[in-house]
Design a protein around this motif. Structure first.
Motif, mmCIF file in Angstrom:
data_model
loop_
_atom_site.group_PDB
_atom_site.id
_atom_site.type_symbol
_atom_site.label_atom_id
_atom_site.label_comp_id
_atom_site.label_asym_id
_atom_site.label_seq_id
_atom_site.Cartn_x
_atom_site.Cartn_y
_atom_site.Cartn_z
ATOM 1 N N UNK A 11 -8.105 43.313 25.705
ATOM 2 C CA UNK A 11 -8.980 43.414 24.435
ATOM 3 C C UNK A 11 -8.115 44.808 24.286
ATOM 4 N N UNK A 12 -6.492 45.445 24.901
ATOM 5 C CA UNK A 12 -6.193 46.346 24.554
ATOM 6 C C UNK A 12 -4.858 45.818 23.434
ATOM 7 N N UNK A 13 -4.858 44.361 23.794
ATOM 8 C CA UNK A 13 -3.748 43.817 22.771
ATOM 9 C C UNK A 13 -4.537 43.948 21.680
ATOM 10 N N UNK A 14 -5.595 43.278 21.495
ATOM 11 C CA UNK A 14 -6.518 42.840 20.285
ATOM 12 C C UNK A 14 -5.806 44.063 19.583
ATOM 13 N N UNK A 15 -6.384 45.109 20.129
ATOM 14 C CA UNK A 15 -6.572 45.912 19.160
ATOM 15 C C UNK A 15 -5.537 46.898 18.616
ATOM 16 N N UNK A 16 -4.257 46.720 19.430
ATOM 17 C CA UNK A 16 -3.022 47.297 18.900
ATOM 18 C C UNK A 16 -2.740 46.484 17.996
#
Length: 213
Positions: A59-64
């Motif tokens: 999810x962190x990759x998606x937010x970035x």
């Protein structure tokens, strides 16, 4: 694999990526970061979970990716430094570019989400700052300091001067939207705000040699 097939698959992947980013942006705004799962994003985007995890493992990759998308509103234009020599023209260009980024649909929602979730997920604020705001801030600061080195601006503190310039724009274009859903300044009002910010900045920092009028 032939070039045509490869291009087709790249296009399909890009289209699915766009669907995922759009769905994630909507869900983050609706549910918050914590309650939005990758599986729910995949369902909203109409893609398989396998495709979801291939594009964005966490999810962190998606937010970035969402942050980068919002701050790269015009990939064709890029964010190259303006030419030195005419602070008024360069600052007008930078100011209008900044206003365009801040006024992009969804930017206020992204800020609201980050502010709401930052106490539990401080990394969201860091990503928004490091990948979004800071690169543009550094672009403007580097330009201002270069003009000061050239003698066209007198700037004792480049960080302060840049903060003042960008703050005059964001205080009108972006921040009222965080509290006032109906806040929607016209293009003319935004342009006038940018021009006023440029003239105010130059009145404070331009040397006599730097005035090209």
């Amino acid at each position: 694999m032939t070039p045509g097939v490869s291009t087709y698959h790249q296009q399909v992947a890009a289209e699915k990526r766009a669907l995922i980013l759009r769905a994630a942006t909507d869900l983050f705004s609706e549910l918050g970061y914590d309650k939005t799962s990758l599986a729910r994003v995949a369902e909203r985007a109409g893609v398989s979970t396998a495709t979801m995890f291939k594009q964005f493992p966490t999810k962190a990759d998606l937010f970035e990716a969402i942050v980068l998308q919002f701050w790269a509103a015009d990939p064709g234009a890029g964010m190259s430094p303006p030419e030195l020599g005419d602070p008024r023209v360069a600052l007008q260009t930078l100011g209008h570019r900044y206003a365009q980024l801040l006024h992009r649909p969804g930017m206020a929602g992204l800020h609201r989400m980050v502010i709401a979730e930052a106490p539990r997920f401080p990394e969201l604020g860091r990503v928004q700052f490091d990948l979004g705001k800071e690169p543009f801030f550094e672009l403007v600061r580097d330009y201002v300091e270069s003009e000061a080195t050239g003698g066209r601006l007198r700037v004792p503190d480049g960080v302060r001067a840049t903060t003042e310039f960008l703050g005059m724009i964001s205080n009108f274009v972006l921040w009222p939207q965080l509290l006032l859903q109906e806040w929607s300044p016209t293009d003319r009002a935004i342009a006038e705000t940018v021009e006023s910010a440029v003239e105010t900045f130059l009145a404070r920092y331009m040397t006599r040699d730097g005035d090209s009028r």
